[in-house]
Structure formats: structure tokens, C-alpha cells
Scaffold this active site. Sequence first.
Site, PDB file in Angstrom:
ATOM      1  N   GLU A  38      32.742  32.968  12.194  1.00 61.34           N
ATOM      2  CA  GLU A  38      34.007  33.648  11.930  1.00 61.34           C
ATOM      3  C   GLU A  38      35.193  32.878  12.482  1.00 61.34           C
ATOM      4  O   GLU A  38      36.266  32.844  11.869  1.00 61.34           O
ATOM      5  CB  GLU A  38      33.965  35.064  12.531  1.00 61.34           C
ATOM      6  CG  GLU A  38      35.098  35.971  12.072  1.00 61.34           C
ATOM      7  CD  GLU A  38      36.348  35.850  12.935  1.00 61.34           C
ATOM      8  OE1 GLU A  38      37.401  36.395  12.544  1.00 61.34           O
ATOM      9  OE2 GLU A  38      36.286  35.216  14.009  1.00 61.34           O
ATOM     10  N   GLU A  39      35.029  32.249  13.639  1.00 60.80           N
ATOM     11  CA  GLU A  39      36.163  31.569  14.278  1.00 60.80           C
ATOM     12  C   GLU A  39      36.655  30.352  13.496  1.00 60.80           C
ATOM     13  O   GLU A  39      37.739  29.852  13.758  1.00 60.80           O
ATOM     14  CB  GLU A  39      35.792  31.153  15.712  1.00 60.80           C
ATOM     15  CG  GLU A  39      35.575  32.310  16.681  1.00 60.80           C
ATOM     16  CD  GLU A  39      36.838  33.113  16.966  1.00 60.80           C
ATOM     17  OE1 GLU A  39      37.912  32.772  16.413  1.00 60.80           O
ATOM     18  OE2 GLU A  39      36.763  34.079  17.741  1.00 60.80           O
ATOM     19  N   ASP A  68      36.425  43.999  15.354  1.00 58.08           N
ATOM     20  CA  ASP A  68      37.006  42.803  15.979  1.00 58.08           C
ATOM     21  C   ASP A  68      38.180  43.232  16.845  1.00 58.08           C
ATOM     22  O   ASP A  68      38.399  44.423  17.074  1.00 58.08           O
ATOM     23  CB  ASP A  68      37.438  41.801  14.905  1.00 58.08           C
ATOM     24  CG  ASP A  68      37.249  40.358  15.337  1.00 58.08           C
ATOM     25  OD1 ASP A  68      37.515  40.056  16.519  1.00 58.08           O
ATOM     26  OD2 ASP A  68      36.855  39.522  14.501  1.00 58.08           O
TER      27      ASP A  68
END
Length: 392
Positions: A223-224, A244
Site C-alpha cells: 500500500e505504501e 487506515d
Amino acid sequence: MTILHIDLDYLAETLETFLNIPSPTSYTDNAVRWCGQELDRLGIPFEVTRRGAIRAVLRGKERRPARAIAAHLDTLGAQVKAIKDNGRLAVVPIGYWSARFAEGARCTIFTERGSYRGTILPLMASGHTFGDDVDEQPTGWPHVEIRVDARCSTAEEATRLGIEVGDVVSIDPQPEFLENGFISSRHLDDKAGVAVMFAALKALIAVKDQLPVDAYFLFTIEEEVGIGAANILTEDIASLIAVDNGTTAPGQNSAEFGVTLAMADQNGPFDYHLTRKLARLCREDDIFYQKDIFRHYRSDVASAVVAGHDVRTALVCFGIDASHGWERIHIHALRSLAELITAYLLSPIAFWRDAEEVSTLEDFTTQPTEKAEQKLSSDVRMDEIEDEAVDE
């Protein structure tokens, strides 16, 4: 419905354990193994993709339209860009974070031979040597380096240690759990979201036979760097909610308490019906919440939509201060999120039409268009309002 009990001790213990497993993007195998072992312990079936994303499922009364909750296992980190003549390591970030928060960080360099400890330092790290110049040097990744805690004062010595360009660097989280419920640590984004998902799973096990449809719990690994949930959804999944962080900063409406419902991110608005259902569930179940919009932030759901998945999307957040830096959250937000997730997964299906990827206009959703009725309170008369308007 009755709010399910969330085991806060389990939630906190899960978070603390997971924080101490290094998992910068591309170095997530150990985190994946830990999550799989915990799912096994809880008796929850799952499968793992080639590179390590996890898809767990609690079977409901129907297969479709399945619901999915997602959080990411990967964190920010760094990578060796070059070995310098003095044996120090030039680095570049994994994910987007400022070198301002890297200065002074303790870290681990992972090589094929084994790991080494080190510290990320500014190029001018000693006031005794550089005087006031230490306060005037620029901030940025070209202006920091890793000092390796080994005999490593030349490029040749670093090479003999087995350190190479491309080696992954994890940043120590340094977690602190306070008695008043605050939690300070790096990598709360999104290891706190993972802990919330496990707490919700644990609460749902006893009532899983009440789930109206299959409930998927997705743990993503990139995801990052923008990949996230792009390649883990099944065709049965009709809605996807990411768990998140929501930034508590000037100009934002997020808070470190309760649930923060994101109404939009940099990709645009989330699904109209799903976001408002979540708000309604919060009101019905007395879950404290607020709404926010994030203009410089995207999550797992954005990557899924960009990849072409036609699913309803939402983002539910724990308010976080100093995101991608020295982060802080509160256990109240984590509990609230776990409560909302369980309430949502147990709630009736609003649109059974979503079971099919393509259909007709029959039973298609509608949105309100009627003009809102403006009601005056009983102690305010129309002539008073008109008098005030004249006075102005």
C-alpha cells in the site's frame, strides 16, 4: 443491534507484537507469516498470493454480494542507494516520508548475510565539529546517511560486511503504550489497522453464523507504494472498506477519538451509499464519529478502483497525529473502528442487486433530489428573522 464486545487487551497485544516485526514494503514475508499463524490460531481459513497478500474469509449465509475489509501489512522504510567512501550508507525512502523524521532514527539494514544495526544521521551530526552549521544544513534524503554499528569506515569494509546497494532498511518503531490510552510509535499506519481487523475477527467468531454474506479480511503488502488492494479482490466482493489512518492536523476534521469516516481522498468521493450507511450505523449504535476529506492521501480502496474493480468503497480511519512521522493514536479510536466493522458485517444487505456485476436499471439505487424542508424552531418567529435582516 447490540455492539459486540471488543477485547482491548488482545487488540493492544496484537498491535505491540506486530509493531515489532519489521515490514517495510518488499520485506513483508515475516509479517505475512505472523498474520497467517494468528489466523490459524483463531481458526479462520485464508489463502496467500504469490508475493504474500492474505485473503481470509468468514463464510456467511450467501456467497454474494460479499463484503471485504482491508488493511496493509507494509510500512515505510528505506533502501541503500550507495556505499560512500567513508563506509556510511546513502539511502532513499520506501514510501513517502520526510527525511526530517529519519534523522536520529535507529534502524536495521537487512543483507543477504544477515542484519546490521545502525543510525540515520544528518551529514553534519556533531556540534563539536561543525558548530552552528549543524542547524543550517538542509533537510532531505541527500543530506542523511546511515552509520553502521560495525567496523565500517571505508566502502571496502562495508562491502566485506555484505552490504549492497538495494538492501532494505527498517526503522525502529519505538512503541509506547500509555495508561491513559494514548499510543505513540512509528508505523501505526497501518499496523493499528491490522490490529483492529484481528480484534474484529475475534469478536465475530462466536456469531459468524449471523453474517448475511461472506466477509473477507484482506491484508495487503504494498500500500505504501500505491499498489495495495489492486490484485487481491475476488469477483464475489461487491464492497471494500479500508482501515487506515486519518490525519489530525490543521484544516482536517479527524480526531484521535472515535471513528473518522473519510468522504473522499485524492482520487475523489467514496461510494455515496456505503459511506452514509456507515454513518448511520455509528448513530444507531452510539459509536462516536466524525467525517473528513483527504486531499493528499489515498488508501487500499483507491488502488483497487484504479486497477478496475467495480466495488463500492469506503475508508474508515483512526485519527493519527503526525502521520508518517512520530505517530500517535488513542485506543478509543481502535475500539470504535472494531465495533463499526462488526456492526457493518452483521448488518442486512442494502442492495442485493450488487450480487451481479452487471444488471438492469431495475432495483438500481437512487439518491435524494427533493428540496430540503426548512424547519424553524418553535421559539423563533418569521417576523423576528425579517426584522433582523432589515437591521443588517
